[in-house]
Design a protein around this motif. Sequence first.
Motif, PDB file in Angstrom:
ATOM      1  N   HIS A 110      15.146  24.295  89.452  1.00 27.59           N
ATOM      2  CA  HIS A 110      15.962  23.256  90.083  1.00 27.59           C
ATOM      3  C   HIS A 110      15.436  23.007  91.490  1.00 27.59           C
ATOM      4  N   VAL A 111      15.464  21.774  91.939  1.00 27.94           N
ATOM      5  CA  VAL A 111      14.942  21.402  93.255  1.00 27.94           C
ATOM      6  C   VAL A 111      15.587  22.225  94.367  1.00 27.94           C
ATOM      7  N   LEU A 112      16.908  22.452  94.278  1.00 28.73           N
ATOM      8  CA  LEU A 112      17.594  23.201  95.325  1.00 28.73           C
ATOM      9  C   LEU A 112      17.471  24.721  95.147  1.00 28.73           C
ATOM     10  N   ALA A 113      16.813  25.164  94.075  1.00 33.99           N
ATOM     11  CA  ALA A 113      16.613  26.594  93.853  1.00 33.99           C
ATOM     12  C   ALA A 113      15.139  26.949  93.969  1.00 33.99           C
ATOM     13  N   GLY A 114      14.399  26.179  94.715  1.00 35.38           N
ATOM     14  CA  GLY A 114      12.992  26.474  94.936  1.00 35.38           C
ATOM     15  C   GLY A 114      12.053  25.483  94.278  1.00 35.38           C
ATOM     16  N   GLY A 115      12.462  24.881  93.176  1.00 39.32           N
ATOM     17  CA  GLY A 115      11.655  23.860  92.529  1.00 39.32           C
ATOM     18  C   GLY A 115      10.516  24.374  91.670  1.00 39.32           C
ATOM     19  N   LYS A 116      10.355  25.683  91.511  1.00 37.14           N
ATOM     20  CA  LYS A 116       9.276  26.245  90.700  1.00 37.14           C
ATOM     21  C   LYS A 116       9.894  26.996  89.528  1.00 37.14           C
ATOM     22  N   ARG A 117       9.314  26.816  88.373  1.00 34.29           N
ATOM     23  CA  ARG A 117       9.771  27.580  87.221  1.00 34.29           C
ATOM     24  C   ARG A 117       8.582  28.273  86.586  1.00 34.29           C
ATOM     25  N   VAL A 118       8.870  29.301  85.840  1.00 32.51           N
ATOM     26  CA  VAL A 118       7.808  30.051  85.181  1.00 32.51           C
ATOM     27  C   VAL A 118       7.326  29.242  83.976  1.00 32.51           C
ATOM     28  N   ALA A 120       6.246  28.304  80.336  1.00 33.95           N
ATOM     29  CA  ALA A 120       6.631  28.846  79.037  1.00 33.95           C
ATOM     30  C   ALA A 120       5.503  28.614  78.045  1.00 33.95           C
ATOM     31  N   THR A 121       5.517  29.380  76.946  1.00 34.22           N
ATOM     32  CA  THR A 121       4.500  29.156  75.914  1.00 34.22           C
ATOM     33  C   THR A 121       4.764  27.800  75.286  1.00 34.22           C
ATOM     34  N   GLY A 122       3.705  27.095  74.997  1.00 38.73           N
ATOM     35  CA  GLY A 122       3.866  25.743  74.465  1.00 38.73           C
ATOM     36  C   GLY A 122       4.531  24.846  75.481  1.00 38.73           C
ATOM     37  N   ASP A 123       4.164  25.021  76.763  1.00 47.40           N
ATOM     38  CA  ASP A 123       4.828  24.308  77.854  1.00 47.40           C
ATOM     39  C   ASP A 123       4.707  22.800  77.691  1.00 47.40           C
ATOM     40  N   TYR A 124       5.591  22.124  78.314  1.00 44.95           N
ATOM     41  CA  TYR A 124       5.698  20.669  78.247  1.00 44.95           C
ATOM     42  C   TYR A 124       4.453  20.013  78.826  1.00 44.95           C
ATOM     43  N   GLU A 125       3.964  18.991  78.123  1.00 45.07           N
ATOM     44  CA  GLU A 125       2.880  18.171  78.645  1.00 45.07           C
ATOM     45  C   GLU A 125       3.361  16.730  78.646  1.00 45.07           C
ATOM     46  N   PRO A 126       3.317  16.052  79.783  1.00 40.38           N
ATOM     47  CA  PRO A 126       3.806  14.683  79.826  1.00 40.38           C
ATOM     48  C   PRO A 126       2.918  13.746  79.001  1.00 40.38           C
ATOM     49  N   TRP A 127       3.523  12.727  78.464  1.00 42.95           N
ATOM     50  CA  TRP A 127       2.794  11.730  77.691  1.00 42.95           C
ATOM     51  C   TRP A 127       2.023  10.838  78.637  1.00 42.95           C
ATOM     52  N   THR A 128       0.805  10.576  78.308  1.00 39.62           N
ATOM     53  CA  THR A 128      -0.015   9.646  79.091  1.00 39.62           C
ATOM     54  C   THR A 128      -0.542   8.579  78.153  1.00 39.62           C
ATOM     55  N   PRO A 129      -0.428   7.340  78.527  1.00 43.05           N
ATOM     56  CA  PRO A 129      -0.927   6.272  77.654  1.00 43.05           C
ATOM     57  C   PRO A 129      -2.458   6.294  77.590  1.00 43.05           C
ATOM     58  N   SER A 130      -2.988   5.971  76.440  1.00 43.91           N
ATOM     59  CA  SER A 130      -4.454   5.983  76.310  1.00 43.91           C
ATOM     60  C   SER A 130      -5.029   4.586  76.326  1.00 43.91           C
TER      61      SER A 130
END
Length: 130
Positions: A110-118, A120-130
């Motif tokens: 969370h932004v107010l809790a430091g903004g960094k998270r560990v 995870a396996t299979g972590d999220y990858e944002p979609w990018t248009p090709s």
Amino acid sequence: MSEPISLFTKLANIHIRYVTWRRGAKVGSDRFGNVYYRSKDTKAGTRERRWVLYAGEPDASKIPPEWHSWLHHTTKDPLPEGSSAFHKPWQKEHLPNLSGTVQAYRPPGHVLAGGKRVPATGDYEPWTPS
């Protein structure tokens, strides 16, 4: 710990306390300092009026379950507070809604809790248009 009370609440409390003094009979109070009242006189065929004077800023989530059931006419009399007959070992102590306060839950990342998270396996990858 005393919480600040807004000017509007202070002015409204003058009228509420006057009406309570004239028409209310004190039933009891809870561990948070809220005081509960019922009407002194109830007309035949109508339900008695029940209300609460909050300690501090009015917030309905400050009412513990024992008093909530009484306020909403679920029980005739308020349930005893902290009664072991009603308390289950898995139940937590009642807390008012803490959303929007400093004590609110903020998950890791969370932004107010430091903004960094560990990562995870299979972590999220944002979609990018090709």
